[in-house]
Design an enzyme around this catalytic site. Sequence first.
Site, PDB file in Angstrom:
ATOM      1  N   THR A  42       0.821  -1.201   0.000  1.00  0.00           N
ATOM      2  CA  THR A  42       0.000   0.000   0.000  1.00  0.00           C
ATOM      3  C   THR A  42       0.857   1.254   0.000  1.00  0.00           C
ATOM      4  OG1 THR A  42      -1.598  -1.272   1.306  1.00  0.00           O
ATOM      5  CG2 THR A  42      -1.948   1.113   1.154  1.00  0.00           C
ATOM      6  N   ALA A  43       1.843   1.329   0.885  1.00  0.00           N
ATOM      7  CA  ALA A  43       2.716   2.505   0.958  1.00  0.00           C
ATOM      8  C   ALA A  43       3.843   2.440  -0.060  1.00  0.00           C
ATOM      9  CB  ALA A  43       3.292   2.636   2.367  1.00  0.00           C
TER      10      ALA A  43
ATOM     11  N   GLU B 200       9.588  -6.966  -3.808  1.00  0.00           N
ATOM     12  CA  GLU B 200       8.325  -7.490  -3.294  1.00  0.00           C
ATOM     13  C   GLU B 200       8.394  -9.012  -3.197  1.00  0.00           C
ATOM     14  OE1 GLU B 200       4.846  -8.659  -2.002  1.00  0.00           O
ATOM     15  OE2 GLU B 200       5.467  -6.555  -1.928  1.00  0.00           O
ATOM     16  N   ALA B 201       7.969  -9.549  -2.059  1.00  0.00           N
ATOM     17  CA  ALA B 201       8.013 -10.994  -1.840  1.00  0.00           C
ATOM     18  C   ALA B 201       6.936 -11.734  -2.621  1.00  0.00           C
ATOM     19  CB  ALA B 201       7.883 -11.302  -0.354  1.00  0.00           C
TER      20      ALA B 201
ATOM     21  N   ASN C 194      -7.861  -6.672   1.167  1.00  0.00           N
ATOM     22  CA  ASN C 194      -8.775  -6.223   2.218  1.00  0.00           C
ATOM     23  C   ASN C 194     -10.199  -6.084   1.684  1.00  0.00           C
ATOM     24  OD1 ASN C 194      -8.878  -3.775   0.825  1.00  0.00           O
ATOM     25  ND2 ASN C 194      -7.529  -2.700   2.238  1.00  0.00           N
TER      26      ASN C 194
ATOM     27  N   MET D  80     -11.822  -3.340   1.258  1.00  0.00           N
ATOM     28  CA  MET D  80     -11.940  -2.103   0.480  1.00  0.00           C
ATOM     29  C   MET D  80     -12.624  -0.954   1.203  1.00  0.00           C
ATOM     30  SD  MET D  80     -12.741  -3.630  -3.334  1.00  0.00           S
ATOM     31  CE  MET D  80     -14.121  -4.648  -2.841  1.00  0.00           C
TER      32      MET D  80
ATOM     33  N   HIS E   4      -5.810  -4.063  11.202  1.00  0.00           N
ATOM     34  CA  HIS E   4      -5.335  -2.678  11.196  1.00  0.00           C
ATOM     35  C   HIS E   4      -4.129  -2.523  12.127  1.00  0.00           C
ATOM     36  CE1 HIS E   4      -9.789  -1.509  10.237  1.00  0.00           C
ATOM     37  NE2 HIS E   4      -9.151  -1.969   9.173  1.00  0.00           N
TER      38      HIS E   4
ATOM     39  N   ILE F 172      -7.488   1.688   8.283  1.00  0.00           N
ATOM     40  CA  ILE F 172      -6.281   2.512   8.170  1.00  0.00           C
ATOM     41  C   ILE F 172      -5.768   2.698   6.746  1.00  0.00           C
ATOM     42  CG2 ILE F 172      -5.569   1.940  10.506  1.00  0.00           C
ATOM     43  CD1 ILE F 172      -3.480   0.038   9.301  1.00  0.00           C
ATOM     44  N   MET F 173      -6.362   2.046   5.754  1.00  0.00           N
ATOM     45  CA  MET F 173      -5.813   2.116   4.395  1.00  0.00           C
ATOM     46  C   MET F 173      -5.702   3.547   3.885  1.00  0.00           C
ATOM     47  SD  MET F 173      -7.191   0.300   0.886  1.00  0.00           S
ATOM     48  CE  MET F 173      -8.891   0.815   1.210  1.00  0.00           C
TER      49      MET F 173
END
Length: 622
Positions: free
Chosen positions: A23-24, A44-45, A102, A104, A554, A593-594
């Site tokens: 996300t970040a 990225e994994a 998530n 959304m 979250h 928290i998104m």
Amino acid sequence: MATVKVIDFIQTPFDFLIVGGGTAGLVLAARLSEEPGIQVGVIEAGSLRLGDPKVDLPTGPGQMLGDPGYDWNFESIPQAGANAKAYHIPRGRMLGGSSGINFMSYNRPSAEDIDDWANKLGVKGWTWSELLPYFKRSENLEPIEPSASCPVSPKVHGTGGPIHTSIGPWQAPIEESLLAAFDEAARLQRPAEPYSGAHLGFYRSLFTLDRTSTPVRSYAVSGYYAPVMGRPNLKVLENAQVCRILLSDASDGIPVAEGVELHHAGARYAVSARREVILSAGSVQSPQLLELSGIGDPSVLEGAGIACRVANTDVGSNLQEHTMSAVSYECADGIMSVDSLFKDPALLEEHQSLYAKNHSGALSGSVSLMGFTPYSSLSTETQVDATMARIFDAPSVSGRLSQQNASYQRRQQEAVAARMQNRWSADIQFIGTPAYFNTAAGYASCAKIMSGPPVGYSACYSIVVSNMYPLSRGSVHVRTSNPMDAPAIDPGFLSHPVDVDVLAAGIVFADRVFRSTLLNGKVRRRVSPPAGLDLSNMDEARQFVRNHIVPYHHALGTCAMGQVVDEKLRVKGVRRLRVVDASVMPMQVSAAIMATVYAIAERASDIIKKDCGFGRRLRAHI
């Protein structure tokens, strides 16, 4: 450019290495690579899943949660405050991270939540007014129908950002009456603009759903990465796990982040960064990577066989997570919920057809109704007084607090106490959920939370309850020096008795809403808590809560601003190393928290650009 081979990646002279394309991380990748002379690398994994129907479709989360192709599938240690259960801790394992798995929900916190970071915790430069432009910059609000019970103001929304927000096209038939029942029971006015920093009351919520054609998830990949994946100065390596940060010593003895060591396809590689390494691995893995690199509590590092390079006892501590419980009622005959699709194959086929033909029906998005109330309005004065007395004197958390900064924890407790006595504080969230919400099975597997009504019941509807300002604190710490070993995740669920009080008050209120005369003929009987449980007895309500919670996903606070990173998100005691993700949030907020993580990452990109002398582009984006 699109994802690259490992040999191309490790040979690139990167300026910035971003660990985690979630996300970040993808916000940072898109914004930093706006500078054409800067080379940006993302590790990225997981995999790129652009166009994957499990990710795109609103019904997809239930298929992804627990699947190792999409979910890290972590598990907590047994939780003493929740009858020793070990909980499924999902985290997105793909480009886009948890924004891709998530449910959304797009919420913004109360303005007070963010202001407290600066005013109560001393994190200067992080206030609601300073963060609001970045909420707007990340958002692309689609037109809202006037009848949608979600008032919006152009002053606080963005319409040109990467992440689409909209109202879902389907609403359960019971929800108009339920919204009125919420209003009646809470005696609150509906919020004038629930995204302006004041969201007390009930309304239909926005979701990160792109409805410009077929309703699909709008997330970090579709919004931030896909439009810029052709940039020659942006490279993404997928299916690669970072093992540790490579540190060297400057002449003054302060470690400098030079790059990272990563694992890909059975081999290890080193890759360097000329300017900075940025951890965006999330609240579980950012502190894990710091500890694997020798940055953390010396006693934790020694126990894992890791040499301490920078001592900081706050790394991995301060873990905060929302918990949820629920009240579920069986719907009356003829009242449909998503559960109806499990019971009636013909109805399921009908809604599959609706989605295929015009992108409508129950499969186009199912959760829309939510709201917030103060704790003080749901409890008697005697109950509030008793709760206040327990905030600062709770033996069940003294062991956790002894390993953290006592002054910092005290300031957090004082902030929560002030909110819980404030009749305008959004202490408890209620979410209308058109399905049976199965906490009994969902704690061990989040995919089972909404998997149909119990045997002997027809379609159900649930009101989910969550405590927005938990006092319980947990931790994330390495167990070993092996980066492939999952860390020990201890969320500390319900370790503070006040969290139980708050959830119990919410459960009692939700039951009262269902028993409103406005729902006569629409609901039949209570399914959970069972009918024999007396919710007028708060001890019974508390006992139910302790055995019927699930995490809200979250998690935050494990690399908190002011403790692990400074106000510019630089790791204390290390040069050229930052953390940008939910782990830097110092205290829980009254929202999913998104949206806040997107805003933090947007602001972080400007901070980094300014620090590196790229300020000429900043004003164009605000």
